[in-house]
Motif scaffolding. Sequence first.
Motif, PDB file in Angstrom:
ATOM      1  N   HIS A  16      -1.968 -20.915  -4.159  1.00  0.00           N
ATOM      2  CA  HIS A  16      -0.982 -19.854  -4.290  1.00  0.00           C
ATOM      3  C   HIS A  16      -1.568 -18.453  -4.121  1.00  0.00           C
ATOM      4  N   VAL A  17      -2.889 -18.358  -3.871  1.00  0.00           N
ATOM      5  CA  VAL A  17      -3.560 -17.063  -3.771  1.00  0.00           C
ATOM      6  C   VAL A  17      -3.977 -16.799  -2.335  1.00  0.00           C
ATOM      7  N   LEU A  18      -3.728 -15.593  -1.897  1.00  0.00           N
ATOM      8  CA  LEU A  18      -4.080 -15.145  -0.547  1.00  0.00           C
ATOM      9  C   LEU A  18      -4.981 -13.928  -0.663  1.00  0.00           C
ATOM     10  N   LEU A  19      -6.087 -13.928   0.070  1.00  0.00           N
ATOM     11  CA  LEU A  19      -6.893 -12.718   0.241  1.00  0.00           C
ATOM     12  C   LEU A  19      -6.602 -12.218   1.645  1.00  0.00           C
ATOM     13  N   ARG A  20      -6.261 -10.942   1.734  1.00  0.00           N
ATOM     14  CA  ARG A  20      -5.963 -10.354   3.035  1.00  0.00           C
ATOM     15  C   ARG A  20      -6.415  -8.907   3.016  1.00  0.00           C
ATOM     16  N   CYS A  21      -6.400  -8.276   4.188  1.00  0.00           N
ATOM     17  CA  CYS A  21      -6.734  -6.864   4.257  1.00  0.00           C
ATOM     18  C   CYS A  21      -5.750  -6.054   3.420  1.00  0.00           C
ATOM     19  N   LEU A  22      -6.253  -4.992   2.828  1.00  0.00           N
ATOM     20  CA  LEU A  22      -5.371  -4.059   2.139  1.00  0.00           C
ATOM     21  C   LEU A  22      -4.428  -3.421   3.148  1.00  0.00           C
ATOM     22  N   GLN A  23      -3.208  -3.178   2.724  1.00  0.00           N
ATOM     23  CA  GLN A  23      -2.199  -2.576   3.593  1.00  0.00           C
ATOM     24  C   GLN A  23      -1.564  -1.389   2.875  1.00  0.00           C
ATOM     25  N   ASP A  24      -0.990  -0.483   3.654  1.00  0.00           N
ATOM     26  CA  ASP A  24      -0.343   0.696   3.068  1.00  0.00           C
ATOM     27  C   ASP A  24       0.699   0.322   2.020  1.00  0.00           C
ATOM     28  N   LYS A  25       1.377  -0.814   2.212  1.00  0.00           N
ATOM     29  CA  LYS A  25       2.411  -1.235   1.255  1.00  0.00           C
ATOM     30  C   LYS A  25       1.829  -1.566  -0.124  1.00  0.00           C
ATOM     31  N   ASP A  26       0.500  -1.755  -0.205  1.00  0.00           N
ATOM     32  CA  ASP A  26      -0.154  -2.054  -1.477  1.00  0.00           C
ATOM     33  C   ASP A  26      -0.388  -0.807  -2.324  1.00  0.00           C
ATOM     34  N   ALA A  27      -0.325   0.369  -1.705  1.00  0.00           N
ATOM     35  CA  ALA A  27      -0.683   1.620  -2.382  1.00  0.00           C
ATOM     36  C   ALA A  27       0.075   1.840  -3.699  1.00  0.00           C
ATOM     37  N   PRO A  28       1.399   1.666  -3.758  1.00  0.00           N
ATOM     38  CA  PRO A  28       2.082   1.904  -5.042  1.00  0.00           C
ATOM     39  C   PRO A  28       1.611   0.970  -6.164  1.00  0.00           C
ATOM     40  N   LEU A  29       1.303  -0.270  -5.820  1.00  0.00           N
ATOM     41  CA  LEU A  29       0.848  -1.212  -6.848  1.00  0.00           C
ATOM     42  C   LEU A  29      -0.620  -0.990  -7.195  1.00  0.00           C
ATOM     43  N   MET A  30      -1.413  -0.476  -6.265  1.00  0.00           N
ATOM     44  CA  MET A  30      -2.776  -0.047  -6.591  1.00  0.00           C
ATOM     45  C   MET A  30      -2.718   1.146  -7.547  1.00  0.00           C
ATOM     46  N   TYR A  31      -1.828   2.066  -7.251  1.00  0.00           N
ATOM     47  CA  TYR A  31      -1.650   3.242  -8.111  1.00  0.00           C
ATOM     48  C   TYR A  31      -1.261   2.806  -9.524  1.00  0.00           C
ATOM     49  N   GLU A  32      -0.444   1.755  -9.614  1.00  0.00           N
ATOM     50  CA  GLU A  32      -0.019   1.239 -10.923  1.00  0.00           C
ATOM     51  C   GLU A  32      -1.219   0.887 -11.790  1.00  0.00           C
ATOM     52  N   TRP A  33      -2.158   0.064 -11.260  1.00  0.00           N
ATOM     53  CA  TRP A  33      -3.294  -0.320 -12.098  1.00  0.00           C
ATOM     54  C   TRP A  33      -4.260   0.843 -12.302  1.00  0.00           C
ATOM     55  N   MET A  34      -4.337   1.745 -11.334  1.00  0.00           N
ATOM     56  CA  MET A  34      -5.233   2.897 -11.487  1.00  0.00           C
ATOM     57  C   MET A  34      -4.751   3.871 -12.557  1.00  0.00           C
ATOM     58  N   GLN A  35      -3.482   3.784 -12.933  1.00  0.00           N
ATOM     59  CA  GLN A  35      -2.928   4.633 -13.987  1.00  0.00           C
ATOM     60  C   GLN A  35      -2.773   3.887 -15.315  1.00  0.00           C
ATOM     61  N   ASP A  36      -3.191   2.627 -15.362  1.00  0.00           N
ATOM     62  CA  ASP A  36      -3.052   1.811 -16.567  1.00  0.00           C
ATOM     63  C   ASP A  36      -4.298   1.985 -17.439  1.00  0.00           C
ATOM     64  N   PRO A  37      -4.184   2.648 -18.586  1.00  0.00           N
ATOM     65  CA  PRO A  37      -5.369   2.899 -19.416  1.00  0.00           C
ATOM     66  C   PRO A  37      -6.039   1.633 -19.935  1.00  0.00           C
ATOM     67  N   ASP A  38      -5.295   0.532 -20.071  1.00  0.00           N
ATOM     68  CA  ASP A  38      -5.910  -0.722 -20.511  1.00  0.00           C
ATOM     69  C   ASP A  38      -6.835  -1.302 -19.443  1.00  0.00           C
ATOM     70  N   ILE A  39      -6.601  -0.970 -18.194  1.00  0.00           N
ATOM     71  CA  ILE A  39      -7.462  -1.429 -17.103  1.00  0.00           C
ATOM     72  C   ILE A  39      -8.566  -0.410 -16.827  1.00  0.00           C
ATOM     73  N   THR A  40      -8.188   0.852 -16.733  1.00  0.00           N
ATOM     74  CA  THR A  40      -9.166   1.870 -16.331  1.00  0.00           C
ATOM     75  C   THR A  40     -10.198   2.188 -17.405  1.00  0.00           C
ATOM     76  N   LYS A  41      -9.981   1.729 -18.628  1.00  0.00           N
ATOM     77  CA  LYS A  41     -11.003   1.970 -19.658  1.00  0.00           C
ATOM     78  C   LYS A  41     -12.315   1.282 -19.303  1.00  0.00           C
ATOM     79  N   TYR A  42     -12.267   0.328 -18.391  1.00  0.00           N
ATOM     80  CA  TYR A  42     -13.478  -0.371 -17.966  1.00  0.00           C
ATOM     81  C   TYR A  42     -14.030   0.158 -16.640  1.00  0.00           C
ATOM     82  N   PHE A  43     -13.492   1.265 -16.159  1.00  0.00           N
ATOM     83  CA  PHE A  43     -13.924   1.831 -14.886  1.00  0.00           C
ATOM     84  C   PHE A  43     -14.600   3.178 -15.099  1.00  0.00           C
TER      85      PHE A  43
END
Length: 187
Positions: A16-43
């Motif tokens: 059920h998992v696909l690895l593919r090139c990043l696409q422009d349509k991924d940007a909003p969902l990338m932004y989502e995790w980049m603004q999530d303090p529970d995730i970014t506390k480890y970055f």
Amino acid sequence: MTVINDGIKMSYEKGHVLLRCLQDKDAPLMYEWMQDPDITKYFRFDQNMTTMESIKQFIQDNQNTGKNIHFAIADAKSDEYYGTVSLKDIDYSARKAEYAIVLRRRWQGNGYGAAATVMILDYAFFTLNLKRVYLNVLADNINAIKLYQRLGFQYEGEFLDHLMTANGISSLKWYRIMKEEYEKIKR
């Protein structure tokens, strides 16, 4: 695993998992995790400096050529972006690369990280013919450390009080997996 290669666009599918090139349509969902303090506390980046434009530029600049390979982790049917898995600072002469992964919070703990890790390790060892994949992780990122150890990464050491994060000074643990170790696990 299905491998499709047409120039720089590659995808690897397993269940059920696909690895593919990043696409422009991924940007909003990338932004989502980049603004999530529970995730970014480890970055180690300042999430307040991230913009939609900087994410789109990252996607355009990183079309899986050269020293860094970044794949979107996506659902094999819907193609929804779940996160990113990467091989960074690839050194083809020394046959090594640094591994990194991030998943959106709602997709953590469901096996997607483990599946994507196995897929990118297969790619690293059997397609790129690397010998060593390594990573570093903040010492307090216990869930990530458990995943890495479960998948066969071996602890190599710790840099105590090594870097400043949003939560203060942090220690950094180093792990690695060698091709021959990975081949034994795969059997």
